[in-house]
Design a protein around this motif. Structure first.
Motif, mmCIF file in Angstrom:
data_model
loop_
_atom_site.group_PDB
_atom_site.id
_atom_site.type_symbol
_atom_site.label_atom_id
_atom_site.label_comp_id
_atom_site.label_asym_id
_atom_site.label_seq_id
_atom_site.Cartn_x
_atom_site.Cartn_y
_atom_site.Cartn_z
ATOM 1 N N VAL A 36 0.843 -1.194 0.000
ATOM 2 C CA VAL A 36 0.000 0.000 0.000
ATOM 3 C C VAL A 36 0.879 1.245 0.000
ATOM 4 C CG1 VAL A 36 -1.960 -1.106 1.150
ATOM 5 C CG2 VAL A 36 -0.156 -0.024 2.525
ATOM 6 N N VAL A 37 0.258 2.371 -0.303
ATOM 7 C CA VAL A 37 0.938 3.660 -0.252
ATOM 8 C C VAL A 37 0.074 4.597 0.585
ATOM 9 C CG1 VAL A 37 -0.144 4.400 -2.422
ATOM 10 C CG2 VAL A 37 1.933 5.543 -1.612
ATOM 11 N N GLY A 72 3.070 9.776 0.165
ATOM 12 C CA GLY A 72 3.685 8.834 -0.762
ATOM 13 C C GLY A 72 4.513 7.761 -0.098
ATOM 14 N N LEU A 73 4.276 7.489 1.180
ATOM 15 C CA LEU A 73 5.028 6.470 1.917
ATOM 16 C C LEU A 73 4.513 5.077 1.563
ATOM 17 C CD1 LEU A 73 4.853 8.307 5.363
ATOM 18 C CD2 LEU A 73 6.772 8.322 3.744
ATOM 19 N N GLU A 96 3.466 -2.606 8.429
ATOM 20 C CA GLU A 96 4.752 -3.103 8.910
ATOM 21 C C GLU A 96 5.693 -1.966 9.316
ATOM 22 O OE1 GLU A 96 6.471 -5.717 6.082
ATOM 23 O OE2 GLU A 96 5.009 -7.346 6.431
ATOM 24 N N ASP A 97 5.498 -0.788 8.737
ATOM 25 C CA ASP A 97 6.372 0.355 9.038
ATOM 26 C C ASP A 97 5.656 1.324 9.974
ATOM 27 O OD1 ASP A 97 8.724 -0.020 7.027
ATOM 28 O OD2 ASP A 97 6.898 -0.348 5.851
ATOM 29 N N VAL A 156 -4.859 8.983 3.234
ATOM 30 C CA VAL A 156 -5.518 7.893 2.523
ATOM 31 C C VAL A 156 -4.516 6.762 2.329
ATOM 32 C CG1 VAL A 156 -6.598 7.162 0.362
ATOM 33 C CG2 VAL A 156 -7.157 9.389 1.337
ATOM 34 N N ILE A 157 -4.908 5.560 2.722
ATOM 35 C CA ILE A 157 -4.113 4.360 2.462
ATOM 36 C C ILE A 157 -4.697 3.712 1.210
ATOM 37 C CG2 ILE A 157 -3.297 2.159 3.371
ATOM 38 C CD1 ILE A 157 -3.739 3.246 6.177
ATOM 39 N N ALA A 158 -3.865 3.495 0.201
ATOM 40 C CA ALA A 158 -4.363 3.045 -1.095
ATOM 41 C C ALA A 158 -3.480 1.949 -1.659
ATOM 42 C CB ALA A 158 -4.414 4.226 -2.075
ATOM 43 N N ALA A 159 -4.028 1.252 -2.657
ATOM 44 C CA ALA A 159 -3.266 0.216 -3.341
ATOM 45 C C ALA A 159 -2.027 0.824 -3.987
ATOM 46 C CB ALA A 159 -4.141 -0.451 -4.405
ATOM 47 N N ALA A 160 -0.867 0.231 -3.726
ATOM 48 C CA ALA A 160 0.387 0.787 -4.222
ATOM 49 C C ALA A 160 0.482 0.715 -5.742
ATOM 50 C CB ALA A 160 1.569 0.062 -3.588
ATOM 51 N N GLN A 161 -0.147 -0.301 -6.340
ATOM 52 C CA GLN A 161 -0.045 -0.490 -7.778
ATOM 53 C C GLN A 161 -0.957 0.434 -8.571
ATOM 54 O OE1 GLN A 161 2.375 -2.418 -8.953
ATOM 55 N NE2 GLN A 161 2.889 -2.791 -6.799
#
Length: 448
Positions: A283-284, A289-290, A318-319, A328-333
């Motif tokens: 996720v990002v 942009g993390l 994990e981080d 917003v936590i979103a799909a990294a892809q």
């Protein structure tokens, strides 16, 4: 005597009235909205649905019978079941959005009953914003009116996927097939211009007063071979929550309980707006942009391997990042774009007109930022289905495209791709009132 299969039920409390509502369990839910011009019989139609599906409490029905008798009516006025306030009933108008709940053994329903007057188009926006289907009423004697076309355009703009045109008061034209056919053809042509296909639009001749084709099919319309309104509502396909869309989770709250059992617990709580999140997903976190990986997904019932759109969850990563409400936590892809410049469509809801340079607040998901209007690009003419370039202002109930610049970058999707992350509210910074409903992009950009 025909036997019926018992249906398991559950009792819930309706938030607008406090009344207990009995709903069958293990049925899916259809969210629908009603709209129509003044005196088209919308309240009577909704009242008929509630009455004939036995969704009315005994004391409510007794009150309707008494009120109808006091008015000298021979039959109960079912519109009284939905016209909420005494003052508005005395004026003969409905001026608010009322939510009604009813159910059949096949499906449960949440109905947003919106007003018909042109000055309340903004309420139609409110009622239709979450609808999966809309029922538009027209009077068979009057046909498709300006307000009918206006409502259809607003519904198309909001992405309501299905329309039902209820040609009401068909009894007042002697159940004439040609009247229904002419109205259906005119409205269907209008719906096509808005982007609806034939399989998304249904027309049904009804008499809300007498119940023809509302719950039961009527013998007085032998030329009509389609379903009754309720049959259609029970069987129309319901679009599922956008599980196949890219994952989106607006963070509502950061949970750090600091318990002895898990002193390092740090979770990000919110409702999944789109897609599915699973343990191990990349996720990002936006707008920073993390990038990270989902280590766990918690729910009130405990941890789960995955959670889909519509479910409230707490996501652990994990981080150990500095994530706050509004991120917003979103799909990294396939993440949303992050920008401080947004081209948007606004449904203007305020008495005070919008002009270029106006300073506003934009509430997107759980984040609220300052913004100003860089330009008014177009105003949409919902009657001609055309646009007017560079308008001087947007007035109450008008729809237009604008340029916005925000004080902080926002992670946004186009409304056409994701309703939840592609919509926002515009708020008056002076008093906190809602000024507009905003959609990222221009859903009706094809209008010429």
């Amino acid at each position: 005597m025909t036997e019926t299969t018992p249906v398991d039920t559950t009792t819930r409390t309706a938030p607008d009235s406090g009344a207990e509502v009995t709903l069958p369990v293990h049925t899916d839910l259809l969210r629908l909205a009603t709209a129509g011009s003044v005196d088209d019989g919308k309240s009577t139609l909704v009242g008929r649905l509630l009455h004939d599906t036995k969704s009315v409490l005994a004391d409510q029905l007794d009150a309707v019978h008494r009120a109808s008798a006091d008015r000298g009516l021979d039959t109960p006025d079912l519109s009284l079941l939905v016209d909420g306030l005494r003052a508005e009933r005395e004026q003969g108008i409905t001026i608010d959005v009322a939510y009604r709940y009813f159910a059949t053994p096949k499906r449960s329903f949440v109905l947003a009953d919106t007003p018909g007057h042109v000055q309340y188009t903004r309420n139609t926006v409110t009622g239709a914003s979450t609808a999966q289907l809309a029922v538009l009423l027209v009077d068979a004697r009057k046909g498709v009116l300006e307000q009918t076309r206006r409502h259809a355009a607003v519904l198309a703009l909001l992405g309501v996927p299905r329309l039902v045109l209820a040609v009401n008061k068909i009894d007042m034209v002697d159940f004439d097939e040609s009247v229904h056919r002419d109205i259906a053809e005119e409205f269907t042509a209008h719906a096509h211009r808005l982007g609806y296909t034939d399989d998304k639009v249904v027309t049904i001749p009804v008499s809300a007063l007498h119940g023809d084709n509302v719950v039961e099919r009527s013998e007085r319309t032998p030329w009509y071979t389609g379903p009754s309104l309720l049959e259609h509502l029970e069987n129309v396909p319901v679009a599922p929550d956008p599980h196949d869309a890219p994952f989106r989770l607006p963070v509502q709250y950061v949970i750090r309980p600091r318990t002895a059992e898990d002193p390092d617990y740090r979770g990000y709580a919110g409702q999944v707006a789109a897609g599915v999140v699973s343990q191990g997903d990349e996720v990002v976190v936006l707008p920073a942009g993390l990038r990270s990986t989902v280590s766990r997904v918690d729910t009130p019932e405990g941890s789960t391997p995955r959670a889909a759109a519509g479910r409230s969850v707490t996501v652990l990563l994990e981080d150990d990042f500095d994530i706050a409400r509004g991120d917003v936590i979103a799909a990294a892809q396939n993440p949303p774009r992050v920008s401080d410049e947004i081209d948007a469509t606004l449904c203007w809801l305020a008495e005070k007109p919008l002009q270029p340079g106006a300073k506003l607040l934009v509430k997107h998901g759980s984040r609220t930022v300052q913004a100003f209007v860089t330009e008014l690009t177009t105003r949409f003419d919902e009657q001609a289905l055309s646009t007017v370039g560079a308008p001087e202002s947007l007035e109450l109930n008008e729809i237009g495209t604008v340029g916005l610049r925000t004080a902080e970058p926002l992670p946004v999707d186009d409304y056409a791709d994701s309703k939840r992350t592609g919509s926002f509210l515009v708020i008056d910074p002076a008093d906190g009132t809602t000024l507009a409903a905003g959609l990222v992009g221009a859903p009706l950009a094809g209008a010429q």
